[in-house]
Enzyme design. Structure first.
Site, PDB file in Angstrom:
ATOM      1  N   ASN A 279       0.833  -1.220   0.000  1.00 49.51           N
ATOM      2  CA  ASN A 279       0.000   0.000   0.000  1.00 49.51           C
ATOM      3  C   ASN A 279       0.860   1.258   0.000  1.00 49.51           C
ATOM      4  O   ASN A 279       0.521   2.248  -0.655  1.00 49.51           O
ATOM      5  CB  ASN A 279      -0.959  -0.008   1.193  1.00 49.51           C
TER       6      ASN A 279
ATOM      7  N   ARG B  30       0.278  -1.813  14.938  1.00 51.88           N
ATOM      8  CA  ARG B  30       0.121  -1.408  16.334  1.00 51.88           C
ATOM      9  C   ARG B  30      -1.145  -0.569  16.437  1.00 51.88           C
ATOM     10  O   ARG B  30      -1.424   0.237  15.537  1.00 51.88           O
ATOM     11  CB  ARG B  30       1.300  -0.551  16.837  1.00 51.88           C
ATOM     12  N   ILE B  31      -1.873  -0.747  17.493  1.00 53.16           N
ATOM     13  CA  ILE B  31      -3.075   0.062  17.695  1.00 53.16           C
ATOM     14  C   ILE B  31      -2.672   1.338  18.434  1.00 53.16           C
ATOM     15  O   ILE B  31      -2.082   1.275  19.521  1.00 53.16           O
ATOM     16  CB  ILE B  31      -4.132  -0.737  18.478  1.00 53.16           C
ATOM     17  N   LEU B  32      -2.972   2.473  17.826  1.00 52.52           N
ATOM     18  CA  LEU B  32      -2.618   3.758  18.440  1.00 52.52           C
ATOM     19  C   LEU B  32      -3.679   4.128  19.480  1.00 52.52           C
ATOM     20  O   LEU B  32      -4.881   3.925  19.256  1.00 52.52           O
ATOM     21  CB  LEU B  32      -2.492   4.836  17.359  1.00 52.52           C
TER      22      LEU B  32
ATOM     23  N   HIS C 134      -8.131  -0.872   5.790  1.00 51.75           N
ATOM     24  CA  HIS C 134      -8.528  -2.106   6.459  1.00 51.75           C
ATOM     25  C   HIS C 134      -9.117  -3.054   5.411  1.00 51.75           C
ATOM     26  O   HIS C 134      -9.957  -2.644   4.606  1.00 51.75           O
ATOM     27  CB  HIS C 134      -9.567  -1.786   7.537  1.00 51.75           C
TER      28      HIS C 134
ATOM     29  N   VAL D 230     -11.286   0.996  17.508  1.00 50.13           N
ATOM     30  CA  VAL D 230     -10.519   0.406  16.401  1.00 50.13           C
ATOM     31  C   VAL D 230     -11.415   0.102  15.191  1.00 50.13           C
ATOM     32  O   VAL D 230     -12.507  -0.466  15.345  1.00 50.13           O
ATOM     33  CB  VAL D 230      -9.818  -0.889  16.880  1.00 50.13           C
ATOM     34  N   ASP D 231     -10.945   0.512  13.998  1.00 54.75           N
ATOM     35  CA  ASP D 231     -11.628   0.237  12.722  1.00 54.75           C
ATOM     36  C   ASP D 231     -13.056   0.785  12.681  1.00 54.75           C
ATOM     37  O   ASP D 231     -13.937   0.190  12.045  1.00 54.75           O
ATOM     38  CB  ASP D 231     -11.632  -1.274  12.417  1.00 54.75           C
TER      39      ASP D 231
END
Ligand code: GRF
Length: 194
Positions: free
Chosen positions: A18, A95-97, A113, A148-149
Site C-alpha cells: 500500500n 500497532r493500535i494507536l 482495512h 478500532v476500525d
C-alpha cells in the site's frame, strides 16, 4: 501558481504494497501529495526498501525499544514533529494507536482495512467473511478514531466472493483494490486541504 503538495507520513510494519501504491500515486505530476517520511516499527519491514528506493526518508521506531505504549507513542510524535506532516497514513501498521495519540496528533489520521467496514473489524477479515458465507468482500480507507476500525469511511472498494475462495485467493483479489482505494482517499483529503 502551483500549490505545494500535501505532506504525508506513512506508518508501516510489513511489505508495504500500500505504501508502494502511494509512492506511485505521488510520482504522478498532477497528484497533490508527497511522502515526506516513512516510519516502520519493524526494523526489517520490506516497505522500508521501497521508500529508500524512492528517496523517501525512513525511520525505524520499534515498540520493543520503549518501556510502554505511552513512551513508544511519544517517540512517534517526536519523530513526526520536524516534518510538517499534514496527513498521517497507516498502511499495514500493526500497532493500535491510543486515544491519547489520536488526540495529540490533531491532524487527519487514516488507515486501510481489508474488509467492508463496519463488517469484520480486527484481524482475519477474509476468513471470517468466507465463514459467514458472504457474497462480497473488500477494503475500506477510514479516519482513525479511538474505537478500532470504526472511524468515518473515506473510500470503500468491493469485490465478489466466488465459490471455492480461500482467505488467500480473496486477499489476492482485494489487495489490488486497496492499491486503488488508498491513493483515491488521500487525493480526496488532499484536495480538501488546498
Ligand atoms: C493490507 O491488507 C492492509 O489492508 C492490512 O495489512 C495489509 C498490509 O499490506 N491492514 P502492505 O504492507 O501494504 O503490503
Amino acid at each position: 501558481m502551483a500549490v505545494d503538495p500535501v505532506r504525508l507520513a506513512v506508518f508501516i510494519s510489513g511489505k508495504g504494497s500500500n505504501l508502494q501504491a502511494l509512492i506511485d500515486a505521488c510520482a504522478q505530476e498532477d497528484y497533490p501529495a508527497q511522502i515526506a517520511l516513512v516510519v516502520s516499527n519493524i526494523p526489517d519491514a520490506g516497505g522500508l526498501e521501497r521508500a529508500q528506493k524512492a528517496n523517501i526518508e525512513t525511520l525505524v521506531i520499534s515498540h520493543r525499544d520503549y518501556a510502554d505504549k505511552a513512551e513508544f507513542e511519544d517517540a512517534l510524535l517526536n519523530a513526526l514533529a520536524p516534518y510538517d506532516i499534514e496527513i498521517l497514513c497507516l498502511a499495514g501498521f500493526m500497532r493500535i494507536l491510543s486515544a491519547d495519540f489520536i488526540t495529540r496528533w490533531e491532524k487527519p489520521l487514516i488507515n486501510i482495512h481489508p474488509s467492508l467496514l463496519p463488517d469484520y473489524k480486527g484481524l482475519d477479515t477474509h476468513a471470517r467473511a468466507l465463514a459467514d458465507g458472504k457474497k462480497e468482500a473488500g477494503c475500506t480507507v477510514h479516519h482513525v478514531s479511538a474505537d478500532v476500525d470504526s472511524g468515518e469511511i473515506i473510500v470503500q472498494k468491493k469485490v465478489p466472493i466466488f465459490a471455492g475462495d480461500t482467505p488467500e485467493t480473496l486477499a489476492k483479489r482485494i489487495l489490488p483494490q486497496e492499491h486503488i482505494a488508498y491513493p483515491e482517499a488521500v487525493l480526496a483529503l488532499a484536495k480538501g486541504l488546498r
